[in-house]
Design a protein around this motif. Structure first.
Motif, short mmCIF file in Angstrom:
data_model
loop_
_atom_site.label_atom_id
_atom_site.label_comp_id
_atom_site.label_asym_id
_atom_site.label_seq_id
_atom_site.Cartn_x
_atom_site.Cartn_y
_atom_site.Cartn_z
N GLY A 125 0.71 -1.18 0.19
CA GLY A 125 -0.30 0.29 0.24
C GLY A 125 0.71 1.33 -0.04
O GLY A 125 -0.29 2.15 -0.47
N ASN A 126 2.28 0.85 0.38
CA ASN A 126 3.49 2.03 0.34
C ASN A 126 4.13 1.98 -1.21
O ASN A 126 5.34 2.42 -0.86
N LEU A 127 3.95 1.89 -1.87
CA LEU A 127 5.47 1.00 -2.49
C LEU A 127 5.25 1.34 -4.19
O LEU A 127 3.91 1.56 -5.01
N ASP A 128 5.91 1.87 -4.35
CA ASP A 128 6.01 3.44 -5.85
C ASP A 128 6.25 2.19 -6.90
O ASP A 128 6.61 0.99 -6.74
N ILE A 129 6.67 2.37 -8.11
CA ILE A 129 7.05 1.80 -9.57
C ILE A 129 8.43 1.34 -9.13
O ILE A 129 9.07 1.74 -8.53
N ILE A 130 8.47 0.30 -9.14
CA ILE A 130 9.60 -0.36 -9.39
C ILE A 130 10.26 -1.11 -10.89
O ILE A 130 10.22 -1.74 -11.86
N PRO A 131 11.62 -0.30 -10.90
CA PRO A 131 12.25 -0.21 -11.96
C PRO A 131 13.16 -1.10 -12.54
O PRO A 131 13.33 -1.46 -13.71
N GLY A 132 13.56 -1.25 -11.62
CA GLY A 132 14.97 -2.98 -11.76
C GLY A 132 14.15 -3.73 -11.55
O GLY A 132 13.35 -4.00 -11.44
N SER A 133 14.96 -4.83 -11.35
CA SER A 133 14.85 -6.29 -10.65
C SER A 133 15.47 -6.92 -9.13
O SER A 133 16.22 -5.79 -9.12
N ALA A 140 19.43 -17.34 1.57
CA ALA A 140 18.66 -17.46 3.24
C ALA A 140 17.59 -17.08 2.19
O ALA A 140 16.66 -16.57 3.59
N ASN A 141 16.68 -17.39 1.50
CA ASN A 141 15.71 -17.25 0.99
C ASN A 141 14.99 -15.74 0.92
O ASN A 141 13.81 -15.08 1.94
N ILE A 142 16.30 -14.74 0.38
CA ILE A 142 15.27 -13.35 0.48
C ILE A 142 15.70 -12.82 -0.89
O ILE A 142 16.79 -12.89 -1.49
N ALA A 143 13.99 -11.89 -1.21
CA ALA A 143 14.89 -11.02 -2.06
C ALA A 143 14.65 -9.70 -1.31
O ALA A 143 13.67 -9.36 -0.84
N VAL A 144 15.27 -8.82 -2.32
CA VAL A 144 15.49 -7.65 -1.92
C VAL A 144 15.58 -6.87 -3.17
O VAL A 144 15.93 -7.26 -4.18
N PHE A 145 14.49 -5.72 -3.09
CA PHE A 145 14.23 -4.83 -4.37
C PHE A 145 14.09 -3.68 -3.77
O PHE A 145 14.10 -3.27 -3.29
N ALA A 146 14.54 -3.01 -5.18
CA ALA A 146 14.28 -1.23 -5.11
C ALA A 146 13.07 -0.56 -5.91
O ALA A 146 12.64 -1.03 -6.71
N SER A 147 12.97 0.64 -5.69
CA SER A 147 11.34 1.09 -5.89
C SER A 147 11.36 2.32 -6.23
O SER A 147 12.72 3.14 -5.29
N TYR A 148 10.99 3.55 -6.60
CA TYR A 148 10.78 5.11 -6.00
C TYR A 148 10.47 5.22 -5.26
O TYR A 148 9.65 4.51 -4.25
N GLY A 175 15.73 7.38 -0.77
CA GLY A 175 15.19 8.34 -2.23
C GLY A 175 14.93 7.74 -2.71
O GLY A 175 15.00 6.23 -3.48
N HIS A 176 14.71 8.21 -4.35
CA HIS A 176 14.14 7.03 -5.73
C HIS A 176 14.81 6.41 -6.06
O HIS A 176 16.60 6.47 -6.29
N ILE A 177 14.78 5.25 -6.12
CA ILE A 177 15.82 4.25 -7.14
C ILE A 177 15.50 3.56 -7.84
O ILE A 177 13.93 2.79 -8.03
N SER A 178 16.75 3.86 -9.74
CA SER A 178 15.86 3.96 -10.85
C SER A 178 16.97 2.42 -11.41
O SER A 178 15.96 1.21 -11.85
N GLY A 179 17.70 1.64 -10.11
CA GLY A 179 18.67 0.39 -10.75
C GLY A 179 18.10 -0.56 -10.04
O GLY A 179 16.96 -0.63 -9.36
N SER A 180 19.30 -1.12 -10.16
CA SER A 180 18.88 -3.28 -9.26
C SER A 180 19.89 -3.18 -8.48
O SER A 180 21.11 -2.54 -8.79
#
Length: 454
Positions: A125-133, A140-148, A175-180
């Protein structure tokens, strides 16, 4: 390049929308018997294709507006603990959404690799666009991702999830993150660069920021971790390719790069890719150049392509570099691009000066020996070849430094170095000799040749 002249091995598969992220290939898929290729498109669908024949296996729509711009990521063996696959080990395909109509309604969706059925979705409910992967620590069964970071950059922009159930482990507001993000070699940390030009190292498990390092302009792509684990490479939109040292609890620019500046200048660089071949790395440029840079110094040469060059890919087993360009073509080069194609040894005959190739050489039949290196892919301008002659006992006999200039026209260029033989102590050093040549960066051997003196 590959047999068949680069023609498609199978008919192209249509998706109905632009594919922005590179397709992911799973060598094993739980519940399936062949390799599958996974991709997402801006048509809001995720697709699975048979890697052998290109036939579609399944496709799933993520809903209106939920485009996929980043590359989907896969965890081959995931022990799922919630949802329809609870208690099973499945292959999960993680699809990030890029819904520009909402700065809060984006999500990361996990699909079963064999069927496309949804395993779980993360929509806080507070997740902006995810430009990367996403970057995945499989152990460890952990996924890390970045977003705006939403309106006013006030929302979290780096997220970690438990891949077994889709639950959030931690989040950071950077802050905004466009990469992965990229995982460290041991998976204990992730590296990510914010659009403000700050590189972060974050503990994968706890979300603690280990260090932050301002480096330059807005980054392009993801950081690339050197195989030593202590050096990072990253391109930015100011035309710089950076080498940054991870010193454990802090970071610093690599003083060996750019005469201490820590970067090499490349016009509007693409994603950086390391080859693990001859200490070289590759990056495309908007002015139509594909650069081959030394990992240790950033010094490099380029080949001029007719138009802007996209993100390169390395086929390590075949020593090939492949990339697309704005001309609509896919290009394939043998790497290293700058390489010693041939190193030969010649005997200089007494009296005539005729050249006799390869040996064995009689110690008293020749007045000297010549090492001739043939170089390909040299960029225009000044270069230096270093030639080392090693005795049969493994001692350095002589070293020569030869300065020369290359026109950069793509044609091979030969550089010859002679060593005297008649009347020297070398006539008594019988056995197998070795000659090595280096170019500009003297840390990497570019060519080696053995010969017999008898």
């Amino acid at each position: 390049c590959p047999s068949g002249g680069g023609r498609p091995a199978i008919p192209p598969a249509g998706t109905g929308g632009t594919i922005s992220g590179r397709p992911d290939v799973a060598p094993d898929v739980a519940g399936y018997t062949v390799q599958l290729v996974f991709t997402g498109s801006q048509y809001t669908y995720v697709y699975a294709y048979n890697a052998a024949d290109g036939q579609p296996v399944w496709s799933v729509a993520l809903g209106s507006g939920n485009q996929i711009v980043g590359k989907v990521a896969g965890q081959i063996w995931a022990p799922v603990t919630a949802g329809p696959f609870a208690g099973q080990t499945r292959t999960l395909i993680l699809a990030p959404t890029y819904n520009t109509s909402t700065p809060t309604g984006n999500m990361l969706v996990a699909l079963d690799g064999a069927t496309g059925q949804e395993a779980w979705r993360f929509a806080p409910g507070n997740l902006d666009i995810i430009p990367g992967s996403p970057a995945i620590n499989t152990a460890a069964n952990i996924a890390v991702f970045a977003s705006y970071a939403g309106v006013g950059a006030s929302q979290p922009s780096l997220w970690a999830l438990d891949t077994t159930n889709g639950q959030m482990l931690w989040s950071l507001t950077l802050g905004h993150i466009s990469g992965s993000p990229t995982t460290s070699l041991d998976g204990a940390a992730v590296y990510v660069a914010s659009d403000a030009g700050v590189l972060y190292k974050v503990n994968t498990t706890t979300g603690q920021v280990v260090w932050s390092f301002p480096f330059g302009g807005e980054p392009y792509g993801a950081p690339w971790v050197h195989y030593t684990g202590s050096m990072l490479f990253l391109a930015d939109e100011d035309g710089k390719v950076w080498s940054i040292l991870d010193q454990g609890s802090s970071a610093a620019i690599n003083p060996a790069w750019g005469s201490g500046s820590g970067y090499a200048q490349v016009q509007s660089p693409s994603q950086v890719v390391l080859s693990d071949i001859a200490g070289k790395m590759y990056v495309g440029a908007s002015d139509g150049k594909i650069w081959e840079l030394s990992e240790t110094t950033g010094a490099g040469s380029y080949i001029l392509i007719e138009s802007a060059v996209g993100d390169p890919v390395v086929h390590r087993q075949a020593s090939r570099l492949m990339f697309g360009s704005a001309s609509g073509r896919i290009h394939c080069l043998t790497i290293p691009v700058v390489r010693c194609d041939e190193l030969r040894i010649f005997g200089l005959e007494m009296g005539t000066g005729l050249l006799y190739p390869d040996g064995p050489f009689g110690a008293y039949d020749f007045y000297g020996l010549r090492a001739r290196a043939t170089w390909r892919g040299l960029g225009p301008g000044a270069h230096v070849q270093t030639t080392r002659w090693w005795t049969p006992s493994g001692h350095l006999y002589q070293q020569f430094t030869t300065a020369f200039s290359a026109p950069g026209d793509g044609y091979p260029q030969q550089v010859s170095v002679d060593v005297p033989l008649a009347g020297t102590g070398a006539q008594r050093l019988l056995g197998q000799w070795k000659v090595e040549v280096f170019l500009d960066d003297t840390t990497t051997v570019q060519g080696t040749r053995y010969f017999i003196l008898q």
